[in-house]
Design an enzyme around this catalytic site. Sequence first.
Site, mmCIF file in Angstrom:
data_model
loop_
_atom_site.group_PDB
_atom_site.id
_atom_site.type_symbol
_atom_site.label_atom_id
_atom_site.label_comp_id
_atom_site.label_asym_id
_atom_site.label_seq_id
_atom_site.Cartn_x
_atom_site.Cartn_y
_atom_site.Cartn_z
ATOM 1 N N ARG A 191 -43.734 -7.798 -13.403
ATOM 2 C CA ARG A 191 -44.918 -8.427 -14.002
ATOM 3 C C ARG A 191 -44.382 -9.553 -14.853
ATOM 4 O O ARG A 191 -43.859 -10.519 -14.331
ATOM 5 C CB ARG A 191 -45.718 -7.369 -14.777
ATOM 6 C CG ARG A 191 -47.173 -7.710 -14.984
ATOM 7 C CD ARG A 191 -47.942 -6.577 -15.617
ATOM 8 N NE ARG A 191 -47.386 -6.130 -16.894
ATOM 9 C CZ ARG A 191 -47.941 -5.214 -17.665
ATOM 10 N NH1 ARG A 191 -49.060 -4.611 -17.298
ATOM 11 N NH2 ARG A 191 -47.387 -4.863 -18.805
ATOM 12 N N ARG A 223 -43.030 1.925 -29.080
ATOM 13 C CA ARG A 223 -44.334 1.239 -29.074
ATOM 14 C C ARG A 223 -45.465 2.211 -28.708
ATOM 15 O O ARG A 223 -46.057 2.117 -27.636
ATOM 16 C CB ARG A 223 -44.317 0.091 -28.060
ATOM 17 C CG ARG A 223 -43.221 -0.934 -28.247
ATOM 18 C CD ARG A 223 -43.451 -2.145 -27.356
ATOM 19 N NE ARG A 223 -43.536 -1.828 -25.949
ATOM 20 C CZ ARG A 223 -42.533 -1.936 -25.078
ATOM 21 N NH1 ARG A 223 -41.341 -2.356 -25.486
ATOM 22 N NH2 ARG A 223 -42.712 -1.640 -23.811
ATOM 23 N N TYR A 232 -82.388 6.166 -10.354
ATOM 24 C CA TYR A 232 -82.198 5.183 -9.298
ATOM 25 C C TYR A 232 -81.571 5.819 -8.062
ATOM 26 O O TYR A 232 -80.637 6.623 -8.160
ATOM 27 C CB TYR A 232 -81.286 4.047 -9.782
ATOM 28 C CG TYR A 232 -81.917 3.112 -10.778
ATOM 29 C CD1 TYR A 232 -83.022 2.340 -10.432
ATOM 30 C CD2 TYR A 232 -81.403 2.993 -12.058
ATOM 31 C CE1 TYR A 232 -83.598 1.467 -11.347
ATOM 32 C CE2 TYR A 232 -81.965 2.122 -12.991
ATOM 33 C CZ TYR A 232 -83.062 1.366 -12.624
ATOM 34 O OH TYR A 232 -83.623 0.499 -13.533
ATOM 35 N N ASP A 247 -78.702 1.778 -19.562
ATOM 36 C CA ASP A 247 -78.941 2.116 -20.961
ATOM 37 C C ASP A 247 -79.126 3.598 -21.224
ATOM 38 O O ASP A 247 -79.349 3.979 -22.370
ATOM 39 C CB ASP A 247 -80.197 1.388 -21.465
ATOM 40 C CG ASP A 247 -80.146 -0.096 -21.188
ATOM 41 O OD1 ASP A 247 -79.163 -0.734 -21.604
ATOM 42 O OD2 ASP A 247 -81.067 -0.607 -20.526
ATOM 43 N N CYS A 297 -77.497 5.080 -15.727
ATOM 44 C CA CYS A 297 -78.210 3.795 -15.735
ATOM 45 C C CYS A 297 -77.571 2.846 -16.749
ATOM 46 O O CYS A 297 -76.638 3.206 -17.458
ATOM 47 C CB CYS A 297 -79.681 4.015 -16.068
ATOM 48 S SG CYS A 297 -80.503 5.208 -14.986
ATOM 49 N N LYS A 305 -53.706 -3.526 -29.361
ATOM 50 C CA LYS A 305 -54.325 -4.471 -28.428
ATOM 51 C C LYS A 305 -55.626 -3.905 -27.889
ATOM 52 O O LYS A 305 -55.939 -2.725 -28.059
ATOM 53 C CB LYS A 305 -53.371 -4.799 -27.281
ATOM 54 C CG LYS A 305 -53.021 -3.627 -26.390
ATOM 55 C CD LYS A 305 -52.101 -4.061 -25.261
ATOM 56 C CE LYS A 305 -51.755 -2.879 -24.355
ATOM 57 N NZ LYS A 305 -50.985 -3.304 -23.166
ATOM 58 N N HIS A 365 -40.431 -3.074 -20.314
ATOM 59 C CA HIS A 365 -41.577 -2.173 -20.177
ATOM 60 C C HIS A 365 -41.372 -1.333 -18.931
ATOM 61 O O HIS A 365 -41.033 -1.855 -17.865
ATOM 62 C CB HIS A 365 -42.872 -2.986 -20.078
ATOM 63 C CG HIS A 365 -44.112 -2.165 -20.252
ATOM 64 N ND1 HIS A 365 -44.284 -1.265 -21.280
ATOM 65 C CD2 HIS A 365 -45.255 -2.105 -19.523
ATOM 66 C CE1 HIS A 365 -45.472 -0.705 -21.189
ATOM 67 N NE2 HIS A 365 -46.074 -1.184 -20.123
#
Length: 372
Positions: free
Chosen positions: A138, A223, A266, A315, A313, A40, A167
Amino acid sequence: MVRPTVARIDLAALKSNYQHIVDALAGGPDRRPGVIAVVKANAYGHGAGEVARALEDAGADLLACADIEEGAALRAAGVRAEILVFGALSVSDLDGLFDCGLTPTISTPGAARAVQAAAARYGQRVRYHLKIDTGMNRLGFRFDNLRRTLPELLASKNLELDAVYTHFATADDASSELFDRQRARFEAALSDIEALGARPRYRHGANSAALLRDPRAWYDRVRPGLLLYGIVPPPLTSAIELTPVMTLGSRVVAVKGLRPGEVSGYGARFTAVRATTIAIVPAGYADGLDLRLGGRGAVLIRGRRSPIIGSVCMDMLTADVTGMDVSPGDEVVIVGPQGGDRIDVREMAATIGSIPWEILCRVGSRIERIYN
């Protein structure tokens, strides 16, 4: 390849990890359990199609994904093995289950009715996995209410119970008693299900952490997710021979100097207290690197740890390479080995207060995956 920031995926290591997990299961208290290989979330960031095909080659006959869309993508990539969908289906478009031959999890009465209606419309009989909520709260049918909630599902004409699973919420926490309570509740639930006349082919409950923690939780299949990718869930340890499947790297694109008192990035979060040499690396938070790595994390350049300074940053990031002979084009390792050192995702996660799963899943889509 245009951008130098790439993820290299070692499919031979993946297959080796799978085999070593299979071999480790031979030491269980009962017969050797099978494996449900979890792919997943784009195979935890590694690339679901390529990873799933490699696992098929290694012998995996049952894969697991999060939702119908992920299952459809696996089929489009040529995966032929059985594919289990973990996620909730009560509000999903269910056509993909039938178009792609997927195995659904039924975890709520609403999902049961929806899948039954869709199966009747298609004129098919669908095998499904039943999820039991044993304390994670859940998804899943409550463990202590099955005699009331299950009869309608078990009577569905177009649905066939194939497996039952749960689970564990705290498998990675040895101090938690919930793990043992969940296991006992699951086994009681299995007895209730049998009393209702159902005969599932198999049971499963163990993710990577539970696999390592207690063979009694192995049941008929396990699993593994994180273990397949060569990483042991923290804080656990493992004697299984594993190799990290992903390395993440880039190259230096610029080197420059800062005078004492000058700042970088920054927010001016880094101020040079001495003459400082910095290297600019084209990898940033748009690639999945966490902002908290600034001032905490490091990369490997020329076999040495170079602290990440200032702000990560969108990039790019900046590394302190003072005293090193660094030039544009030099290899940068963000995750993986270089020289005699290694930065792994467990270390990176601990540095920023996160978990390895998040580090892997956040590796951005614009990063090219190179498979070997």
